[in-house]
Design a protein around this motif. Structure first.
Motif, PDB file in Angstrom:
ATOM      1  N   VAL A 299      -3.264  50.034  40.306  1.00  0.00           N
ATOM      2  CA  VAL A 299      -2.598  49.175  41.297  1.00  0.00           C
ATOM      3  C   VAL A 299      -2.728  47.706  40.902  1.00  0.00           C
ATOM      4  O   VAL A 299      -1.747  46.950  40.962  1.00  0.00           O
ATOM      5  CB  VAL A 299      -3.185  49.420  42.712  1.00  0.00           C
ATOM      6  CG1 VAL A 299      -2.636  48.408  43.711  1.00  0.00           C
ATOM      7  CG2 VAL A 299      -2.855  50.833  43.177  1.00  0.00           C
TER       8      VAL A 299
ATOM      9  N   TYR B 292      -1.853  58.732  51.569  1.00  0.00           N
ATOM     10  CA  TYR B 292      -2.223  57.342  51.275  1.00  0.00           C
ATOM     11  C   TYR B 292      -1.418  56.804  50.084  1.00  0.00           C
ATOM     12  O   TYR B 292      -0.892  55.690  50.127  1.00  0.00           O
ATOM     13  CB  TYR B 292      -3.726  57.259  50.995  1.00  0.00           C
ATOM     14  CG  TYR B 292      -4.161  55.899  50.500  1.00  0.00           C
ATOM     15  CD1 TYR B 292      -4.190  54.813  51.366  1.00  0.00           C
ATOM     16  CD2 TYR B 292      -4.530  55.701  49.172  1.00  0.00           C
ATOM     17  CE1 TYR B 292      -4.562  53.550  50.917  1.00  0.00           C
ATOM     18  CE2 TYR B 292      -4.909  54.451  48.713  1.00  0.00           C
ATOM     19  CZ  TYR B 292      -4.920  53.375  49.596  1.00  0.00           C
ATOM     20  OH  TYR B 292      -5.286  52.137  49.134  1.00  0.00           O
ATOM     21  N   MET B 293      -1.306  57.617  49.037  1.00  0.00           N
ATOM     22  CA  MET B 293      -0.561  57.172  47.853  1.00  0.00           C
ATOM     23  C   MET B 293       0.918  56.960  48.194  1.00  0.00           C
ATOM     24  O   MET B 293       1.565  56.053  47.663  1.00  0.00           O
ATOM     25  CB  MET B 293      -0.707  58.179  46.701  1.00  0.00           C
ATOM     26  CG  MET B 293      -2.121  58.362  46.180  1.00  0.00           C
ATOM     27  SD  MET B 293      -2.971  56.849  45.728  1.00  0.00           S
ATOM     28  CE  MET B 293      -2.213  56.466  44.174  1.00  0.00           C
TER      29      MET B 293
ATOM     30  N   LEU C  79       1.140  53.624  49.703  1.00  0.00           N
ATOM     31  CA  LEU C  79       1.093  52.583  48.672  1.00  0.00           C
ATOM     32  C   LEU C  79       2.450  52.464  47.977  1.00  0.00           C
ATOM     33  O   LEU C  79       2.916  51.363  47.670  1.00  0.00           O
ATOM     34  CB  LEU C  79       0.012  52.886  47.627  1.00  0.00           C
ATOM     35  CG  LEU C  79      -1.455  52.726  48.031  1.00  0.00           C
ATOM     36  CD1 LEU C  79      -2.363  52.880  46.808  1.00  0.00           C
ATOM     37  CD2 LEU C  79      -1.738  51.392  48.702  1.00  0.00           C
ATOM     38  N   LEU C  80       3.079  53.630  47.748  1.00  0.00           N
ATOM     39  CA  LEU C  80       4.391  53.618  47.083  1.00  0.00           C
ATOM     40  C   LEU C  80       5.414  52.866  47.935  1.00  0.00           C
ATOM     41  O   LEU C  80       6.207  52.067  47.405  1.00  0.00           O
ATOM     42  CB  LEU C  80       4.853  55.056  46.814  1.00  0.00           C
ATOM     43  CG  LEU C  80       6.217  55.199  46.150  1.00  0.00           C
ATOM     44  CD1 LEU C  80       6.214  54.569  44.751  1.00  0.00           C
ATOM     45  CD2 LEU C  80       6.629  56.671  46.044  1.00  0.00           C
TER      46      LEU C  80
ATOM     47  N   LEU D 213      -8.179  54.361  41.180  1.00  0.00           N
ATOM     48  CA  LEU D 213      -7.131  53.884  42.089  1.00  0.00           C
ATOM     49  C   LEU D 213      -6.924  52.372  41.943  1.00  0.00           C
ATOM     50  O   LEU D 213      -5.791  51.882  41.985  1.00  0.00           O
ATOM     51  CB  LEU D 213      -7.499  54.231  43.542  1.00  0.00           C
ATOM     52  CG  LEU D 213      -7.615  55.728  43.859  1.00  0.00           C
ATOM     53  CD1 LEU D 213      -8.099  55.933  45.284  1.00  0.00           C
ATOM     54  CD2 LEU D 213      -6.282  56.442  43.660  1.00  0.00           C
TER      55      LEU D 213
ATOM     56  N   LEU E 102       1.623  55.498  40.090  1.00  0.00           N
ATOM     57  CA  LEU E 102       0.914  55.909  41.307  1.00  0.00           C
ATOM     58  C   LEU E 102       0.681  57.419  41.337  1.00  0.00           C
ATOM     59  O   LEU E 102      -0.367  57.890  41.770  1.00  0.00           O
ATOM     60  CB  LEU E 102       1.689  55.457  42.551  1.00  0.00           C
ATOM     61  CG  LEU E 102       1.626  53.958  42.854  1.00  0.00           C
ATOM     62  CD1 LEU E 102       2.548  53.596  44.018  1.00  0.00           C
ATOM     63  CD2 LEU E 102       0.199  53.507  43.162  1.00  0.00           C
TER      64      LEU E 102
ATOM     65  N   GLY F 158      -9.474  51.423  50.096  1.00  0.00           N
ATOM     66  CA  GLY F 158      -8.087  51.796  50.381  1.00  0.00           C
ATOM     67  C   GLY F 158      -7.395  50.719  51.185  1.00  0.00           C
ATOM     68  O   GLY F 158      -6.244  50.350  50.905  1.00  0.00           O
TER      69      GLY F 158
ATOM     70  N   ALA G  83      -2.175  58.162  39.123  1.00  0.00           N
ATOM     71  CA  ALA G  83      -3.433  57.771  39.786  1.00  0.00           C
ATOM     72  C   ALA G  83      -3.852  58.861  40.780  1.00  0.00           C
ATOM     73  O   ALA G  83      -5.035  59.191  40.899  1.00  0.00           O
ATOM     74  CB  ALA G  83      -3.264  56.436  40.498  1.00  0.00           C
ATOM     75  N   TYR G  84      -2.870  59.413  41.495  1.00  0.00           N
ATOM     76  CA  TYR G  84      -3.164  60.500  42.449  1.00  0.00           C
ATOM     77  C   TYR G  84      -3.781  61.699  41.726  1.00  0.00           C
ATOM     78  O   TYR G  84      -4.799  62.243  42.161  1.00  0.00           O
ATOM     79  CB  TYR G  84      -1.868  60.917  43.160  1.00  0.00           C
ATOM     80  CG  TYR G  84      -1.977  62.199  43.945  1.00  0.00           C
ATOM     81  CD1 TYR G  84      -2.611  62.223  45.175  1.00  0.00           C
ATOM     82  CD2 TYR G  84      -1.456  63.389  43.427  1.00  0.00           C
ATOM     83  CE1 TYR G  84      -2.727  63.410  45.884  1.00  0.00           C
ATOM     84  CE2 TYR G  84      -1.562  64.566  44.133  1.00  0.00           C
ATOM     85  CZ  TYR G  84      -2.200  64.580  45.361  1.00  0.00           C
ATOM     86  OH  TYR G  84      -2.321  65.758  46.058  1.00  0.00           O
TER      87      TYR G  84
ATOM     88  N   LEU H 291      -5.160  62.004  50.610  1.00  0.00           N
ATOM     89  CA  LEU H 291      -4.945  61.115  49.464  1.00  0.00           C
ATOM     90  C   LEU H 291      -3.453  61.004  49.139  1.00  0.00           C
ATOM     91  O   LEU H 291      -2.945  59.909  48.852  1.00  0.00           O
ATOM     92  CB  LEU H 291      -5.718  61.648  48.250  1.00  0.00           C
ATOM     93  CG  LEU H 291      -5.728  60.782  47.012  1.00  0.00           C
ATOM     94  CD1 LEU H 291      -6.464  59.470  47.268  1.00  0.00           C
ATOM     95  CD2 LEU H 291      -6.403  61.518  45.855  1.00  0.00           C
TER      96      LEU H 291
END
Lengths: 185, 91
Positions: free
Chosen positions: A180, B78-79, B82-83, A176, B44, A31, B47-48, B75
């Protein structure tokens, strides 16, 4: 929450608690790697997009299908072992390991193509992350295949639950990593 | 076949394949008139959902709602992070 309640919650987790500690640790490492990748990307989005175009998205997509199917095989192995069908469980573990081998083969072909094109870790920061994250993940796949072999040999239910949890963690990390690194533009 | 459809593991696997295919297809829409940030957010989000499927079906968290919810929330956070990192250069 009292100590007893905490213990009760922890005991609800399927499989071995130490494997969950490992799973969470690995998720934190990958992560952080993915977050660093996107943070560095903010400094050079054009360069990252150009570099990403050199990746083989089809190979990445195929590998996603291969790995999630391998995860299904591992989960079915546990189910069959619970039903005391040891031979069937071992065959499912073998199928999971074979698919893991296929994943590594596709990954090796992908790396071979990049290296033949003169693309290395120093080519662009994108590829530094690409090799680092996907290489570290591939090392986990290789370790997972060994673990699948070990639990097929020593096939207690606890061993299967713990070993396949590692395999699912490898699967989880890939779902994941792939979007990405390969897909986000 | 009907047995497989009713089986949570096989349904989880089918869901993972469909979500993976959807995210690969979504990546092809870049430059096709759809806003790139929307496509990125969709990828994304997919992916989640894939990660949630693996946690709940393969890793068995579906049987423990407390942990399933907890992992889902962390999670999700966290996503979202990332976004944000993904959207920063697109401002």
């Amino acid at each position: 929450m009292s100590e007893g309640a905490t213990e009760s919650r922890l005991s609800e987790l399927p499989g071995d608690l130490m494997m969950w500690v490992l799973i969470v640790s690995e998720l934190l490492v990958f992560g952080a790697g993915l977050a660093a990748f996107l943070a560095v990307r903010t400094t050079d989005t054009g360069g990252f997009a150009e570099a990403q175009d050199l990746l083989d998205r089809t190979a990445g997509g195929i590998n996603t299908a291969v790995l999630v199917t391998s995860g299904l095989c591992a989960a079915l192995a546990v189910r069959w072992r619970r039903a005391h069908r040891r031979l069937g469980a071992r065959l499912w573990l073998g199928a999971a390991a074979l698919l893991g081998g296929l994943f590594l083969w596709v990954k090796a072909v992908e790396y071979g193509d990049k290296i033949a094109a003169g693309i290395g870790t120093e080519t662009h920061p994108f590829f530094t992350f690409y090799y680092l994250l996907t290489g570290f993940h591939a090392a986990h796949v290789a370790a997972g295949i060994i673990i699948l072999g070990l639990i097929a040999w020593r096939d207690s239910l606890n061993n299967l639950e713990t070993g396949t949890a590692f395999w699912h963690m490898v699967d989880l990390v890939w779902v994941l990593l792939f979007p990405v690194i390969y897909l986000l533009r | 076949m009907i047995g497989l459809i009713g089986d949570s593991l096989w349904r989880g696997w089918a869901g993972l394949l469909i979500l993976s295919l959807a995210s690969t297809l979504a990546a092809q829409w870049v430059g096709a008139g759809i806003a790139t940030p929307l496509i990125g957010a969709l990828i994304l989000a997919l992916a989640y959902f894939k990660a949630r499927l693996i946690l709940s079906r393969y890793l068995g968290l579906a049987a423990t709602p407390f942990w399933n919810r907890g992992f889902g929330m962390v999670l999700g956070g966290y996503m979202a992070g990332l976004l944000v990192l993904y959207l920063i250069p697109l401002r």
